[in-house]
Design an enzyme around this catalytic site. Structure first.
Site, short mmCIF file in Angstrom:
data_model
loop_
_atom_site.label_atom_id
_atom_site.label_comp_id
_atom_site.label_asym_id
_atom_site.label_seq_id
_atom_site.Cartn_x
_atom_site.Cartn_y
_atom_site.Cartn_z
CG HIS A 72 -0.38 0.26 2.53
ND1 HIS A 72 0.02 -0.75 3.38
CD2 HIS A 72 -0.12 1.41 3.19
CE1 HIS A 72 0.49 -0.22 4.50
NE2 HIS A 72 0.42 1.10 4.41
CG ASP A 120 0.15 -4.19 2.84
OD1 ASP A 120 0.60 -3.70 1.78
OD2 ASP A 120 -0.14 -3.52 3.84
N GLY A 212 2.99 6.27 10.01
CA GLY A 212 4.28 6.55 9.39
C GLY A 212 5.22 5.38 9.34
CB SER A 214 3.20 2.29 6.05
OG SER A 214 1.89 2.40 6.49
N GLY A 215 5.27 -0.25 5.95
CA GLY A 215 6.30 -0.81 5.10
C GLY A 215 7.62 -1.10 5.80
#
Length: 272
Positions: A72, A120, A212, A214-215
């Site tokens: 995402h 994801d 923040g 994410s990933g």
């Protein structure tokens, strides 16, 4: 020269209820500032717009040519870059490398409208290889299908903000997140059916990842190495990042080893 702006853009952990929640970035809740370059595989994914670079997501260097992040984390068409060796993002100097991405590979079964379906995960091929130093080096993934034991003490790292809707830190943050096994995390009063066996839950109501992050990586004691990247930060509760019985949810990297090998064309070039 492209500029890395302190006004950060659109950093998000997906909302488990469906559409990713694109809000200003939010950091490791109740985390602490990391020792400089103690997580040398930590990456920052950036988006280029009008000659400036905007922070989008965290990421993990798993090979000199590849950064792993969340599916995402690519909401726009355009050029994405990677910052490696970062610590204080207001002081970008000789220890840092900023490399443009060449190609993005989002898992084909990722559904951007519903992160709780899983998958994801994404890989970003760098246009040039990272120069490996003591401040920039890849971390290895865990063995295929490895399941973290309940209570394993892992760390989330990232540059999100301190609370839901809070301020953005300059310094890389870290937070201790004990693993919550699937049997606990999938209970009806926890995440229920929103969490899948291809995911890892970690943390609790006191320390949590947030938008923040994410990933970014879930850094855990390794099977073969001192540290291995066992998770990719995926989603948190829409009720708030540090909601009771809603630990941070990560994509379980060990479930995607074959996919990673297929995209890269071999096992990642990492070392312990």
């Amino acid at each position: 020269m492209l500029r890395l702006l302190s006004a950060l853009l659109l950093v998000a952990l997906a909302s488990a209820s469906g559409q990713p929640s694109f809000r200003p970035s939010i950091r490791v809740v109740n985390g602490t500032s990391a020792v400089p370059h103690s997580w040398p595989w930590q990456a920052m994914v950036l988006f280029e717009q009008d000659g400036a670079l905007y922070f989008i997501c965290g990421g993990t260097l798993i090979d000199p040519d590849w950064v792993m992040t969340a599916g995402h984390c690519f909401p726009y068409n355009g050029t994405y870059w990677v910052l490696l060796g970062g610590h204080n993002i207001t002081n970008i100097g000789g220890n840092q490398q900023i490399i443009p991405g060449e190609k993005i590979y989002v898992h084909p079964n990722y559904d951007d409208n519903n992160a709780s379906k899983g998958n994801d995960i994404a890989l970003l091929k760098l246009s040039t290889s990272a120069k490996l130093t003591d401040k920039v080096k890849p971390i290895c993934p865990p063995p295929r299908d490895y399941i973290l034991p309940h209570g394993t003490e892992c760390y989330i790292t990232g540059w999100g903000t301190t609370s839901t809707g809070g301020s953005i830190p300059d310094i890389l943050q870290q937070g201790l997140l004990p693993v919550v096994d699937y049997a606990h995390c999938s209970q009806p009063d926890w995440w229920g059916s929103s969490v899948k066996e291809t995911m890892v839950c970690a943390g609790g109501a006191n320390v949590a990842g947030c938008n923040g992050d994410s990933g970014g990586p879930l850094n855990c004691p390794g099977v073969k190495c001192e540290w291995e990247v066992n998770g990719v930060a995926s989603f948190v509760s829409i009720e708030g990042c540090d909601t009771l019985k809603k630990p941070t949810v990560f994509t379980r990297v060990s479930a995607y080893i074959d996919w990673i090998i297929g995209i890269i064309g071999g096992y990642p070039k990492c070392s312990c």
